[in-house]
Structure formats: C-alpha cells, structure tokens
Design a protein around this motif. Structure first.
Motif, PDB file in Angstrom:
ATOM      1  N   TRP B  32       0.828  -1.205   0.000  1.00  5.57           N
ATOM      2  CA  TRP B  32       0.000   0.000   0.000  1.00  5.57           C
ATOM      3  C   TRP B  32       0.866   1.260   0.000  1.00  5.57           C
ATOM      4  CZ3 TRP B  32      -4.637  -0.718  -1.639  1.00  5.57           C
ATOM      5  CH2 TRP B  32      -5.302  -1.908  -1.363  1.00  5.57           C
ATOM      6  N   ALA B  34       2.416   4.581  -2.570  1.00  4.12           N
ATOM      7  CA  ALA B  34       2.423   5.363  -3.806  1.00  4.12           C
ATOM      8  C   ALA B  34       3.625   6.289  -3.820  1.00  4.12           C
ATOM      9  CB  ALA B  34       1.137   6.171  -3.942  1.00  4.12           C
ATOM     10  N   TYR B  36       4.943  10.043  -5.587  1.00  7.17           N
ATOM     11  CA  TYR B  36       4.502  11.274  -6.227  1.00  7.17           C
ATOM     12  C   TYR B  36       5.710  12.116  -6.620  1.00  7.17           C
ATOM     13  CZ  TYR B  36       0.145  10.102  -3.884  1.00  7.17           C
ATOM     14  OH  TYR B  36      -0.978   9.450  -3.443  1.00  7.17           O
ATOM     15  N   HIS B  38       6.633  16.187  -7.192  1.00 10.95           N
ATOM     16  CA  HIS B  38       6.107  17.498  -6.854  1.00 10.95           C
ATOM     17  C   HIS B  38       7.078  18.579  -7.295  1.00 10.95           C
ATOM     18  CE1 HIS B  38       4.148  20.318  -3.655  1.00 10.95           C
ATOM     19  NE2 HIS B  38       3.607  20.464  -4.850  1.00 10.95           N
ATOM     20  N   PRO B  44       0.989  18.023  -6.700  1.00 12.42           N
ATOM     21  CA  PRO B  44       1.704  16.749  -6.785  1.00 12.42           C
ATOM     22  C   PRO B  44       1.075  15.853  -7.860  1.00 12.42           C
ATOM     23  CG  PRO B  44       1.291  17.322  -4.498  1.00 12.42           C
ATOM     24  CD  PRO B  44       0.493  18.285  -5.339  1.00 12.42           C
ATOM     25  N   VAL B  46       0.813  11.772  -9.158  1.00 13.19           N
ATOM     26  CA  VAL B  46       1.078  10.379  -8.807  1.00 13.19           C
ATOM     27  C   VAL B  46       1.846   9.716  -9.947  1.00 13.19           C
ATOM     28  CG1 VAL B  46      -1.151   9.527  -9.645  1.00 13.19           C
ATOM     29  CG2 VAL B  46       0.117   8.238  -7.911  1.00 13.19           C
ATOM     30  N   TYR B  49       1.480   3.502  -8.006  1.00 14.96           N
ATOM     31  CA  TYR B  49       0.582   3.139  -6.918  1.00 14.96           C
ATOM     32  C   TYR B  49       0.662   1.636  -6.680  1.00 14.96           C
ATOM     33  CZ  TYR B  49      -2.623   1.740 -10.665  1.00 14.96           C
ATOM     34  OH  TYR B  49      -3.185   1.153 -11.772  1.00 14.96           O
ATOM     35  N   TYR B  87       8.040  12.009  -3.307  1.00 13.44           N
ATOM     36  CA  TYR B  87       7.532  11.579  -2.014  1.00 13.44           C
ATOM     37  C   TYR B  87       6.934  10.181  -2.130  1.00 13.44           C
ATOM     38  CZ  TYR B  87       7.613  16.528  -0.626  1.00 13.44           C
ATOM     39  OH  TYR B  87       7.994  17.817  -0.349  1.00 13.44           O
ATOM     40  N   GLN B  89       4.219   7.582  -0.020  1.00 12.40           N
ATOM     41  CA  GLN B  89       3.092   7.695   0.910  1.00 12.40           C
ATOM     42  C   GLN B  89       2.513   6.319   1.143  1.00 12.40           C
ATOM     43  OE1 GLN B  89      -0.468   9.597  -0.538  1.00 12.40           O
ATOM     44  NE2 GLN B  89      -1.197  10.116   1.510  1.00 12.40           N
ATOM     45  N   PHE B  91      -0.616   3.856   2.442  1.00 11.85           N
ATOM     46  CA  PHE B  91      -2.075   3.821   2.518  1.00 11.85           C
ATOM     47  C   PHE B  91      -2.550   2.622   3.342  1.00 11.85           C
ATOM     48  CE2 PHE B  91      -3.192   7.149  -0.413  1.00 11.85           C
ATOM     49  CZ  PHE B  91      -2.060   7.288  -1.188  1.00 11.85           C
ATOM     50  N   TYR B  94      -4.555   4.994   8.649  1.00  4.69           N
ATOM     51  CA  TYR B  94      -4.551   6.423   8.943  1.00  4.69           C
ATOM     52  C   TYR B  94      -3.652   6.696  10.158  1.00  4.69           C
ATOM     53  CZ  TYR B  94      -8.751   6.637   6.010  1.00  4.69           C
ATOM     54  OH  TYR B  94      -9.643   6.553   4.975  1.00  4.69           O
ATOM     55  N   PRO B  95      -2.956   7.825  10.154  1.00  3.44           N
ATOM     56  CA  PRO B  95      -2.860   8.848   9.104  1.00  3.44           C
ATOM     57  C   PRO B  95      -2.002   8.374   7.931  1.00  3.44           C
ATOM     58  CG  PRO B  95      -1.349   9.368  10.888  1.00  3.44           C
ATOM     59  CD  PRO B  95      -2.119   8.160  11.333  1.00  3.44           C
ATOM     60  N   TYR B  96      -2.392   8.715   6.738  1.00  2.00           N
ATOM     61  CA  TYR B  96      -1.690   8.291   5.528  1.00  2.00           C
ATOM     62  C   TYR B  96      -0.386   9.080   5.364  1.00  2.00           C
ATOM     63  CZ  TYR B  96      -5.730   5.667   3.658  1.00  2.00           C
ATOM     64  OH  TYR B  96      -6.737   4.765   3.441  1.00  2.00           O
ATOM     65  N   PHE B  98       3.376  10.564   4.664  1.00  2.00           N
ATOM     66  CA  PHE B  98       4.326  10.723   3.571  1.00  2.00           C
ATOM     67  C   PHE B  98       5.757  10.572   4.107  1.00  2.00           C
ATOM     68  CE2 PHE B  98       1.806  12.438   0.053  1.00  2.00           C
ATOM     69  CZ  PHE B  98       0.662  12.915   0.694  1.00  2.00           C
ATOM     70  N   GLN B 100       9.655  12.131   3.941  1.00  3.20           N
ATOM     71  CA  GLN B 100      10.045  13.539   4.077  1.00  3.20           C
ATOM     72  C   GLN B 100      10.432  14.176   2.744  1.00  3.20           C
ATOM     73  OE1 GLN B 100      12.029  11.030   4.584  1.00  3.20           O
ATOM     74  NE2 GLN B 100      14.187  11.566   4.298  1.00  3.20           N
TER      75      GLN B 100
END
Lengths: 118, 107
Positions: B32, B34, B36, B38, B44, B46, B49, B87, B89, B91, B94-96, B98, B100
């Motif tokens: 889980w 992803a 990104y 930016h 951002p 994707v 995934y 980045y 992240q 999934f 929670y909290p989802y 990221f 740094q």
C-alpha cells in the motif's frame, strides 16, 4: 475532465478561524473519498484529513483533532475544511485530493495558501 | 502512526543517469504505497501506486518495487523534466503518512 479547485485561503491571526472549500467537477463527487493534504513553507507534504464518499467517516492527523472539521456537500460537489483556533504551524498550502479506487491520490487541486500570523 | 523514511534527502544527478530512491516503513504496509512527483507551485502528481503499478501516462522509464517495509522508485534514464521532489506515501492505515521527500537536483 476531473478538476478540484480550492478557495478560501488567506492571512488570519492566531486563534481565529478560516473555512476552505474545494469545488469538484468532471466526476461523480459522491462516489469518492476526498482528502486534505498540506505543505508548510520549506517542508514536505503532510496528510491532514479524509472524509469518506458519503460523509460517514472522517479521520484527522492528531495535530488538528478538535480544531479542524472536514465536511462535504454532495449536492454541491464541494468539500470543506473548517479550521478553528489556528496556529502559526498551520501556515501552509492546503490541497484537496481525490482518492482513487486503487486507494492512492489520483487528482489534486492547485492548492490555497493559509498564513497564520499576527 | 506509521513512519515513512526516504533516502537520500537530496540526490544530484545528470541527464541520462539511472537513479534510485528508497522508502522504508516503520512497519509492514504490504504494497500500500504510492510515489509522487512534486514541483514548486504545482500540484503533486502520482507516478506509481500499489508499490509497482505505473499510473496512466507516466513514462515507462519510471518503475517502483518492494513490499512490506522497503520500497524503491527507479528512474532508468533521467530527463530534464524529472528534476523535482519525490515523495512516498503509505495507505495501510490512517494517518496516511508521507516520507520527508527526496529532492532530485541537476548535477
């Protein structure tokens, strides 16, 4: 095409409130969970909150619990973030983003800047 | 909360180079994850995934791998448009969170 457009940002004094909006178009808004993600100046991305497609569940990062409230109006295709008791550390660009079926964030708005300063 | 740690924080490379960014989770997140890209002043975007699935429209020179706690993003031949911050992240819960971020700079 899918669009998410944030609004409502601005300069606000510490302790005051602000409400952000995110207007969605180009997809069936009521079928998707929507999140808020923020980026403080010079910092990385930080997940803030989520609301499920029907508004039945909401989750928040600890630092905003009790101060921020996420909500949605599916009849208006709009997401909201009510931010109360704002602090300097809430200063950031706030993005709304759609959660894809495969769970990741597939579409993002351009962001709205919130500056908390006296 | 699940902590996501990326390395390196900054990466200097040249056009045509092959680069790899690593992301480690503080506990297993299965696949889980992803990635990104930016860029300043932009939303951002994707790239990857479910750890290794390429988002539609993303060039095949980008790839992702890993599962459990260790993941990588590889760009096989850097192009000028690739210089940005990346980045990861999770999934899984929670909290989802990221990572740094990894800033990819032109050498």
């Amino acid at each position: 095409q899918v669009q998410l457009v944030e609004s409502g940002g601005g300069v606000v004094q510490p302790g005051r409130s602000l409400r952000l909006s995110c207007a969605a178009s180009g997809f069936t808004f009521s079928s998707y969970g929507i999140h808020w993600v923020r980026q403080a100046p010079g910092k990385g991305l930080e997940w803030v909150a989520v609301i499920w497609y029907d508004g039945s569940n909401k989750y928040y990062i600890d630092s905003v619990k009790g101060r921020f409230t996420i909500s949605r109006d599916n009849s208006k295709n709009t997401l909201y973030l009510q931010m109360n008791s704002l602090r300097a550390e809430d200063t950031a660009v706030y993005y709304c983003t759609r959660q894809a079926v495969a769970v990741h964030f597939d579409y993002w708005g351009q962001g709205t800047l919130v500056t908390v300063s006296s | 909360d699940i902590q996501m740690t990326q390395s390196p924080s900054t990466l200097s490379a040249s056009v045509g180079d092959r680069v790899t960014i690593t992301c480690r989770a503080s506990q297993s997140i299965n696949n889980w994850l992803a990635w990104y890209q930016h860029k300043p002043g932009k939303a951002p975007k994707v790239l990857i995934y479910k750890a290794s699935s390429l988002e539609s429209g993303v060039p095949s020179r980008l790839s992702g791998s890993g599962s459990g706690t260790e993941f990588t993003l590889t760009i096989s031949s850097l192009q000028p448009d690739d210089f940005a911050t990346y980045y990861c992240q999770q999934f899984y819960s929670y909290p989802y969170t990221f990572g740094q971020g990894t800033k990819l700079e032109i050498k």
